[in-house]
Design an enzyme around this catalytic site. Sequence first.
Site, PDB file in Angstrom:
ATOM      1  N   GLU A  25       3.107  -8.319   5.052  1.00 40.67           N
ATOM      2  CA  GLU A  25       3.723  -9.636   5.213  1.00 40.67           C
ATOM      3  C   GLU A  25       2.996 -10.431   6.281  1.00 40.67           C
ATOM      4  O   GLU A  25       2.554  -9.872   7.286  1.00 40.67           O
ATOM      5  CB  GLU A  25       5.194  -9.490   5.633  1.00 40.67           C
ATOM      6  CG  GLU A  25       6.151  -9.668   4.503  1.00 40.67           C
ATOM      7  CD  GLU A  25       7.601  -9.669   4.965  1.00 40.67           C
ATOM      8  OE1 GLU A  25       8.450  -9.442   4.106  1.00 40.67           O
ATOM      9  OE2 GLU A  25       7.891  -9.909   6.142  1.00 40.67           O
ATOM     10  N   ASP A  39      12.678  -0.440   6.671  1.00 40.60           N
ATOM     11  CA  ASP A  39      11.246  -0.445   6.948  1.00 40.60           C
ATOM     12  C   ASP A  39      10.450   0.007   5.725  1.00 40.60           C
ATOM     13  O   ASP A  39       9.501  -0.654   5.319  1.00 40.60           O
ATOM     14  CB  ASP A  39      10.940   0.464   8.147  1.00 40.60           C
ATOM     15  CG  ASP A  39      11.773   0.085   9.350  1.00 40.60           C
ATOM     16  OD1 ASP A  39      11.582  -1.025   9.869  1.00 40.60           O
ATOM     17  OD2 ASP A  39      12.637   0.885   9.746  1.00 40.60           O
ATOM     18  N   ASP A  92       4.843  -2.537   6.334  1.00 41.91           N
ATOM     19  CA  ASP A  92       5.805  -3.324   7.091  1.00 41.91           C
ATOM     20  C   ASP A  92       5.712  -2.855   8.546  1.00 41.91           C
ATOM     21  O   ASP A  92       6.411  -1.934   8.946  1.00 41.91           O
ATOM     22  CB  ASP A  92       7.218  -3.136   6.548  1.00 41.91           C
ATOM     23  CG  ASP A  92       8.246  -3.926   7.348  1.00 41.91           C
ATOM     24  OD1 ASP A  92       7.969  -5.103   7.666  1.00 41.91           O
ATOM     25  OD2 ASP A  92       9.304  -3.366   7.665  1.00 41.91           O
TER      26      ASP A  92
END
Length: 152
Positions: free
Chosen positions: A65, A136, A4
């Site tokens: 992502e 996170d 992330d």
Amino acid sequence: MGLDPGLTYTGWAIVSTHPIERFVCKAYGRIQTSVRKSISERLVHIHDVLLSVCETWMPHCAAIEQIFVNSNPVSSLKLGLARGVALMTPGRLQISVTEYSANTVKKSVTGNGHASKEQVLKMLKQIFHQTLSSYDSSDALAVALCHGFHLK
């Protein structure tokens, strides 16, 4: 490995699968960079820590992502820079990196593609029995779990 990325905080997580179709969280963390440092110094720090994580845990694959469009172009650019490092670091070690949309990650973890961060965190705590305090690292763990589900 789940990632992330962010310029100030980059989350990472290592998940393994076991023969009985269970997922186990091996490690997770958050890389913090100082706003007092130059962007290049911050990116080098992210790279160095991710490289160390990869060398320590030797993941077979990684997931991240997909990027989203932010209304603030400066924030988008900074995210893109950190994301580039997060994609490049495992890539340099011949670790394949797969991208997932935020909705796919949320749906994989909670069953709802529009779940809140709080809902994702709660579900991850139930699945892994971990004390997750940072979004996170929990977001990175969610990405890793999503990838694990898609590999099976």
